[in-house]
Design a protein around this motif. Structure first.
Motif, PDB file in Angstrom:
ATOM      1  N   THR A   1      -5.245  -2.225   1.440  1.00  0.00           N
ATOM      2  CA  THR A   1      -4.672  -3.190   0.511  1.00  0.00           C
ATOM      3  C   THR A   1      -5.526  -4.452   0.456  1.00  0.00           C
ATOM      4  O   THR A   1      -6.413  -4.669   1.288  1.00  0.00           O
ATOM      5  CB  THR A   1      -3.243  -3.578   0.919  1.00  0.00           C
TER       6      THR A   1
ATOM      7  N   GLY B   1       0.810  -1.209   0.000  1.00  0.00           N
ATOM      8  CA  GLY B   1       0.000   0.000   0.000  1.00  0.00           C
ATOM      9  C   GLY B   1       0.841   1.256   0.000  1.00  0.00           C
ATOM     10  O   GLY B   1       2.074   1.215  -0.029  1.00  0.00           O
TER      11      GLY B   1
ATOM     12  N   ASN C   1       0.820 -11.579  -3.311  1.00  0.00           N
ATOM     13  CA  ASN C   1       0.336 -10.267  -3.754  1.00  0.00           C
ATOM     14  C   ASN C   1       0.129 -10.248  -5.262  1.00  0.00           C
ATOM     15  O   ASN C   1      -0.828  -9.644  -5.760  1.00  0.00           O
ATOM     16  CB  ASN C   1       1.327  -9.173  -3.350  1.00  0.00           C
TER      17      ASN C   1
END
Length: 381
Positions: free
Chosen positions: A193, A154, A323
């Motif tokens: 996030t 983030g 991610n």
């Protein structure tokens, strides 16, 4: 006069001449050329416009305001100094693997203009805020970036955080939604996030030294249907909304709510037993968490292949690649076959080519087929 007397007269004359020359030399005043004094702006204004010195002082004040009051008294602004001392250093520490001189043989030859103030400023100034501008979009991989998302956790990640601070110096007051005219405790949510990390700031304009508590509720307001999920104190260094002191915060959504379903977040700045709903809330989000089954599959099946084929250019790490699986998230339409982690080794993702080429042959070749299996273990069908 005989010859001997003439000789003595010549000697005396020579000595006298030498003494005269020495005396003259030691009493010379040698001066360097004087610098031509530069006319002050006010003097030039008087000559051109005929205005008085008082009016010109007012004009100079306006000019300073147009320069964001950032001039440090030298030839650079506070914003430029911050870039040179902080932003540039952060870029060098995090980006030089690719953004380096050709003679240093970086694995990907990326431009070194990222270390130039004017180039980066021009890029950053195209946008609406410190979070939403062309430079931030590039850093986060929203627009094509060979290095991918450099702020995977983030905007509080170091690279994004310093750019937000730099933007505020270039545009004083732009990121606080005019909160400097407000006396109530206030704040902002800058980012949530896909892993549930909330980043923001909160402050009390009436007492900037106060450490404001931020309270979080899900799926409803405080005192209503909302569920209290925790609180934190806004006392971290980082973007502070334009108020003096440390007012940034980070907070993770509890694991039980990182379930891949859509939630609404309400956040309140609390001071003197009163709570104030802060800017940008409620925010709709979906967050995810890792699983032991997914971790075990990655370690046993994917990691050995990636270390053999990809480690010369990429870090091989479960959290980083998790991610990558979430770009885009399942809530945003992500699937086992269209996420960044499976598409990039198959050749490209969102128009961005893979510097290492197509190592899977097709999205169903190895190791892309294993990446699809991993995605399914983490998020289901």
């Amino acid at each position: 006069m005989n010859s001997e007397n003439r000789k003595w007269l010549q000697v005396i004359g020579s000595v006298t001449l030498v003494l005269t020359i020495l005396f003259s030399y030691t009493h010379c005043v040698v001066q360097s050329p004087k610098k031509t004094a530069r006319k002050s702006a006010s003097s030039e204004d008087e000559q051109v416009s005929g205005n008085s010195g008082t009016n010109n002082t007012g004009n100079n004040t306006n000019n300073n305001n147009n320069n964001n009051n950032n001039n440090t008294g030298g030839n650079t602004t506070a914003a430029e100094d911050f870039f040179e001392q902080t932003v540039k250093t952060t870029f060098e520490n995090n980006c030089m693997f690719c953004h380096d001189l050709p003679q240093n043989n970086p694995p990907v030859q990326a431009p070194i203009t990222i270390y130039e103030y004017q180039n980066m400023r021009q890029m950053m100034m195209v946008g609406t805020s410190g979070v939403q501008n062309n430079l931030m979009n590039k850093i986060q991989g929203i627009t094509a970036h060979t290095g991918g998302n450099r702020c995977p956790s983030g905007v509080a990640d170091p690279i994004c955080d310093v750019v937000i601070q730099w933007y505020e110096l270039e545009n004083p007051g732009s990121n606080n939604n005019n909160n400097n005219t407000n006396t109530d405790p206030t704040g902002d949510i800058l980012d949530i996030t896909s892993l549930g990390k909330i980043t923001g700031w909160a402050a009390n304009p009436s007492n900037v030294g106060e450490l404001v508590t931020v309270k979080f509720y899900l799926d409803g307001q405080q005192g209503g249907a909302g569920t209290f999920i925790g609180s934190t104190i806004a006392a971290n260094p980082g973007f502070n909304g334009g108020y003096a002191g440390n007012h940034a915060f980070q907070f993770y959504v509890p694991l039980s709510y990182r379930d891949g379903t859509t939630h609404q977040l309400y956040a309140y700045a609390s001071s003197n037993n009163q709570d104030y709903l802060i800017n940008q809330t409620p925010i709709t989000f979906a967050a995810y968490t890792t699983s032991s089954a997914g971790f075990n599959f990655y370690q046993a099946n994917l990691r050995p292949i990636l270390e053999t084929q990809c480690s010369s250019c990429h870090a091989v790490n479960y959290d980083i690649h998790f991610n990558n699986l979430l770009e885009p998230t399942p809530a945003a339409g992500g699937t086992a076959t269209n996420n960044q982690f499976v598409r990039m080794p198959a050749g490209s993702f969102n128009g961005l080519g893979h510097p290492g080429g197509n190592i899977c042959g097709s999205v169903n070749g190895s190791p892309c087929n294993l990446i699809q299996q991993w995605w399914t273990i983490e998020f289901g069908n």
